[in-house]
Write an enzyme that holds these catalytic residues in place. Sequence first.
Site, PDB file in Angstrom:
ATOM      1  N   ARG A  46      13.442  51.610  20.225  1.00  0.00           N
ATOM      2  CA  ARG A  46      14.214  50.692  19.090  1.00  0.00           C
ATOM      3  C   ARG A  46      13.823  51.169  17.800  1.00  0.00           C
ATOM      4  NH1 ARG A  46      16.155  45.764  19.905  1.00  0.00           N
ATOM      5  NH2 ARG A  46      14.997  45.557  22.015  1.00  0.00           N
ATOM      6  N   GLU A  94      15.959  54.065  27.174  1.00  0.00           N
ATOM      7  CA  GLU A  94      17.006  52.977  26.570  1.00  0.00           C
ATOM      8  C   GLU A  94      16.849  53.123  25.197  1.00  0.00           C
ATOM      9  OE1 GLU A  94      16.323  48.183  25.872  1.00  0.00           O
ATOM     10  OE2 GLU A  94      15.505  49.095  27.760  1.00  0.00           O
ATOM     11  N   THR A 120      19.594  45.799  24.371  1.00  0.00           N
ATOM     12  CA  THR A 120      20.401  44.824  23.575  1.00  0.00           C
ATOM     13  C   THR A 120      21.854  44.789  23.522  1.00  0.00           C
ATOM     14  OG1 THR A 120      18.438  45.272  22.281  1.00  0.00           O
ATOM     15  CG2 THR A 120      19.912  43.559  21.352  1.00  0.00           C
ATOM     16  N   LYS A 165      15.387  42.306  34.596  1.00  0.00           N
ATOM     17  CA  LYS A 165      14.236  42.521  33.252  1.00  0.00           C
ATOM     18  C   LYS A 165      13.505  41.011  33.108  1.00  0.00           C
ATOM     19  CE  LYS A 165      14.479  42.911  28.301  1.00  0.00           C
ATOM     20  NZ  LYS A 165      15.355  43.514  27.179  1.00  0.00           N
ATOM     21  N   SER A 181       6.921  48.685  21.504  1.00  0.00           N
ATOM     22  CA  SER A 181       6.377  48.996  20.409  1.00  0.00           C
ATOM     23  C   SER A 181       4.919  49.558  21.022  1.00  0.00           C
ATOM     24  CB  SER A 181       5.991  47.929  19.610  1.00  0.00           C
ATOM     25  OG  SER A 181       5.366  46.754  20.236  1.00  0.00           O
TER      26      SER A 181
END
Length: 215
Positions: free
Chosen positions: A23, A46, A75, A135, A186
């Site tokens: 991300r 991803e 997302t 998920k 993260s």
Amino acid sequence: MQASPLQRFHHALSATGLVAILRGLPTADAVPLGTMLYEEGFRLIEVPLNSPDPLRSIADLARQLPDDVLVGAGTVLSAQQARQVAAAGGQLQVMPHADAAVIQAGVSAGLVVLPGVATPTEAFAALAAGAAGLKLFPAELLQPPVLKAWRAVLPADVPLLPVGGIVPASLPAFKAAGAAGFGLGSALYRPGDTLDAVRAHARAFVQAWRALPVA
């Protein structure tokens, strides 16, 4: 005959069941970072669509990385986005929710779809819409006892992947409860991390994965 995206997904999941969630990935970093993750053992990557120019990053990764890597988007919120991911060369669609129309759009576009679910009702509805796996999100709430209870009623061949707050120490309990893999956010990558820092994180996760008992 070339393996289908679904066959490649299952092969990648069994090889190293870790999905790198990148991300906020800058496009200039996509190929260097993806190449490093491949070297460390990752086979599922991803790029969330709320990252800078995510479709370009997905296209670059899909073009540059070896064929045994499945690259796609996270997302994914709409049918149009699903089609855009496929047009960019992505083969994986990860969602935070379980909208049946978005799942079906991804399946129709040839993507391997992993919708986000938080209840058994959502899980069964997502599978009925064509999801290839589920998920479990957020994993901070769906702890191993919950996953174990789901595993008792969901089809045995459906991969369950906890996502949210996963660290290397999380893997054994979730795997023992029936997880087939994990989405890593993260704790693996944050925008601004150096390549060496992400490599260290990646190695810690891969070592933890390889230390898990073989089912």
